[in-house]
Design an enzyme around this catalytic site. Structure first.
Site, mmCIF file in Angstrom:
data_model
loop_
_atom_site.group_PDB
_atom_site.id
_atom_site.type_symbol
_atom_site.label_atom_id
_atom_site.label_comp_id
_atom_site.label_asym_id
_atom_site.label_seq_id
_atom_site.Cartn_x
_atom_site.Cartn_y
_atom_site.Cartn_z
ATOM 1 N N MET A 28 0.847 -1.192 0.000
ATOM 2 C CA MET A 28 0.000 0.000 0.000
ATOM 3 C C MET A 28 0.886 1.247 0.000
ATOM 4 O O MET A 28 0.439 2.338 0.389
ATOM 5 C CB MET A 28 -0.932 -0.009 1.213
ATOM 6 C CG MET A 28 -1.857 -1.224 1.207
ATOM 7 S SD MET A 28 -3.385 -0.982 2.114
ATOM 8 C CE MET A 28 -2.759 -0.660 3.737
ATOM 9 N N LEU A 31 6.638 2.963 1.583
ATOM 10 C CA LEU A 31 7.564 1.832 1.682
ATOM 11 C C LEU A 31 8.655 2.076 2.721
ATOM 12 O O LEU A 31 9.192 3.167 2.841
ATOM 13 C CB LEU A 31 8.215 1.575 0.313
ATOM 14 C CG LEU A 31 7.238 1.275 -0.828
ATOM 15 C CD1 LEU A 31 8.009 0.969 -2.123
ATOM 16 C CD2 LEU A 31 6.312 0.119 -0.487
ATOM 17 N N HIS A 32 8.964 1.017 3.451
ATOM 18 C CA HIS A 32 10.059 1.052 4.421
ATOM 19 C C HIS A 32 10.893 -0.210 4.224
ATOM 20 O O HIS A 32 10.624 -0.999 3.302
ATOM 21 C CB HIS A 32 9.522 1.163 5.850
ATOM 22 C CG HIS A 32 8.451 0.154 6.170
ATOM 23 N ND1 HIS A 32 8.679 -1.208 6.176
ATOM 24 C CD2 HIS A 32 7.132 0.309 6.456
ATOM 25 C CE1 HIS A 32 7.569 -1.841 6.480
ATOM 26 N NE2 HIS A 32 6.611 -0.950 6.637
ATOM 27 N N ASP A 33 11.859 -0.403 5.097
ATOM 28 C CA ASP A 33 12.787 -1.500 4.872
ATOM 29 C C ASP A 33 12.117 -2.881 4.942
ATOM 30 O O ASP A 33 12.610 -3.837 4.365
ATOM 31 C CB ASP A 33 13.973 -1.411 5.844
ATOM 32 C CG ASP A 33 15.186 -2.108 5.265
ATOM 33 O OD1 ASP A 33 15.408 -1.970 4.032
ATOM 34 O OD2 ASP A 33 15.878 -2.833 5.999
ATOM 35 N N HIS A 35 9.161 -3.569 3.567
ATOM 36 C CA HIS A 35 8.748 -3.809 2.174
ATOM 37 C C HIS A 35 9.956 -4.142 1.305
ATOM 38 O O HIS A 35 9.891 -5.010 0.432
ATOM 39 C CB HIS A 35 8.090 -2.557 1.578
ATOM 40 C CG HIS A 35 6.843 -2.117 2.250
ATOM 41 N ND1 HIS A 35 6.767 -0.964 2.992
ATOM 42 C CD2 HIS A 35 5.609 -2.670 2.297
ATOM 43 C CE1 HIS A 35 5.541 -0.817 3.450
ATOM 44 N NE2 HIS A 35 4.821 -1.835 3.058
ATOM 45 N N GLN A 59 -10.435 -2.572 2.150
ATOM 46 C CA GLN A 59 -9.954 -3.249 3.349
ATOM 47 C C GLN A 59 -9.943 -2.354 4.591
ATOM 48 O O GLN A 59 -9.454 -2.768 5.633
ATOM 49 C CB GLN A 59 -8.588 -3.896 3.105
ATOM 50 C CG GLN A 59 -7.444 -2.939 2.931
ATOM 51 C CD GLN A 59 -6.182 -3.673 2.484
ATOM 52 O OE1 GLN A 59 -6.058 -4.068 1.331
ATOM 53 N NE2 GLN A 59 -5.236 -3.855 3.384
ATOM 54 N N ASP A 148 2.128 -9.482 8.707
ATOM 55 C CA ASP A 148 0.671 -9.638 8.639
ATOM 56 C C ASP A 148 0.366 -11.131 8.555
ATOM 57 O O ASP A 148 -0.016 -11.657 7.506
ATOM 58 C CB ASP A 148 0.116 -8.892 7.424
ATOM 59 C CG ASP A 148 0.291 -7.391 7.571
ATOM 60 O OD1 ASP A 148 -0.258 -6.827 8.522
ATOM 61 O OD2 ASP A 148 1.016 -6.790 6.757
ATOM 62 N N SER A 184 4.193 0.847 8.302
ATOM 63 C CA SER A 184 3.923 2.206 7.817
ATOM 64 C C SER A 184 3.205 3.003 8.891
ATOM 65 O O SER A 184 3.310 4.231 8.957
ATOM 66 C CB SER A 184 3.075 2.158 6.551
ATOM 67 O OG SER A 184 3.724 1.366 5.591
HETATM 68 O O1 PAF Z 1 -0.274 -6.006 3.376
HETATM 69 C C1 PAF Z 1 -0.695 -5.003 2.746
HETATM 70 O O2 PAF Z 1 -0.028 -3.977 2.645
HETATM 71 C C2 PAF Z 1 -2.061 -5.068 2.084
HETATM 72 O O3 PAF Z 1 -3.002 -5.722 2.878
HETATM 73 C C3 PAF Z 1 -2.007 -5.683 0.664
HETATM 74 C C4 PAF Z 1 -1.582 -7.139 0.690
HETATM 75 C C5 PAF Z 1 -1.062 -4.879 -0.193
HETATM 76 C C6 PAF Z 1 -3.408 -5.627 0.031
HETATM 77 O O4 PAF Z 1 -3.875 -4.322 -0.073
#
Ligand code: PAF
Length: 282
Positions: A28, A31-33, A35, A59, A148, A184
């Site tokens: 989403m 971005l950080h380390d 990601h 979501q 997650d 984030s």
């Molecule tokens: O983990 C996330 O950042 C979000 O849930 C994803 C998988 C990009 C879906 O929007």
């Protein structure tokens, strides 16, 4: 430099220019380390890396942080260029949801537990976008963070139950030097809250150490929950020892082969999640 695509058509034409295998990293943005560790793992696995950046409205619940969620596309693109990715898909809302989707994915019982209790529509929204973007990119591999963990379990379940032709690859949690899991949402924390937030990983560490010292599943969750319940500035949502695939709670004295200690808590107005694998011996 990555090709930046904003519509399905632009994405399709960028993908048509690629040869070899493709790995997808869905994000989403902001971005950080954490990601970037997904992007680096994807880079090692496949010939091409596609990164999606989309703050998916489906979501977020009505009182959640959809509007406040950080949107930093220029900085994200610059960061991705440090690793090198082929294509970035950062669609507009119109491109992704030209109308409210009528066909929805029912994520089933795992989505009603833990995160799903506080965020009842969250996982249906996550699986809707994950399914869509996988259909658009058709990658051989898709990388998701262990941070997650419940999302990861649900994505694996969807891929298995719907026979989706993709291999799901999990990447371990990235932590700051003091133990805070990268997120984030950490950007919402004040200086004091940032320190108070350390209680989450400290509680999980205590639980893991309790198991190493021979503690039972019940003792592991009790000691970790007890710590987080009394931590200053923290309001506990849940802390449980679960099966990492089904998210069923593990209690009692019988030691499981695999177990994950999961928690969520508010630190000030910010809701954070964290988790840790716990190993039982004997
Ligand atoms: O983990 C996330 O950042 C979000 O849930 C994803 C998988 C990009 C879906 O929007």
């Amino acid at each position: 430099m990555a090709i930046l695509t904003r519509t399905k058509e632009e994405l399709a034409s960028a993908l048509a220019g690629l040869q070899g295998s493709t790995a997808l990293v869905m994000t989403m943005g902001a971005l950080h380390d954490g990601h970037m560790s997904l992007v680096r793992a994807a880079r090692e696995k496949a010939d091409n890396v596609v990164v999606s950046i989309y703050v998916n409205p489906l979501q977020f619940g009505p009182n959640e942080d959809f509007d406040a969620y950080p949107r930093t596309l220029d900085a994200d693109m610059a960061l991705l260029d440090t690793v090198g990715v082929e294509v970035v898909f950062a669609p507009t809302d119109e491109a992704i949801y030209p109308r409210q989707p009528l066909v929805r994915i029912d994520p089933g019982p795992i989505a009603t537990l833990y995160e799903g209790t506080t965020r009842p529509t969250h996982f249906a929204g996550v699986l809707q976008i994950v399914h869509k973007v996988m259909n658009l990119v058709r990658p051989q591999y898709a990388f998701f963070g262990q941070k997650d963990a419940q999302q990861l379990a649900l994505i694996r379940t969807m891929v298995a139950d719907l026979d989706m032709p993709v291999e799901i690859c999990a990447v371990p949690i990235k932590r700051d030097i003091d133990g805070l899991a990268l997120s984030s949402r950490n950007s919402y924390l004040s200086e004091t809250e940032r320190i108070e937030a350390l209680a989450l990983s400290q509680a999980l560490n205590l639980g893991r150490d309790q198991a190493r010292a021979g503690g039972s599943p019940q003792q592991v969750s009790d000691v970790a929950r007890g710590y987080l319940e009394q931590a200053a500035g923290v309001r506990l949502d849940y802390l449980s020892l679960v099966n990492p695939d089904t998210f069923e709670e593990i209690t009692g004295d019988e030691r499981p082969e695999r177990a994950l200690l999961v928690c969520a808590a508010w630190v000030g107005p910010t809701r954070l999640i964290d988790n840790m694998e716990v190993e039982f011996h004997g």
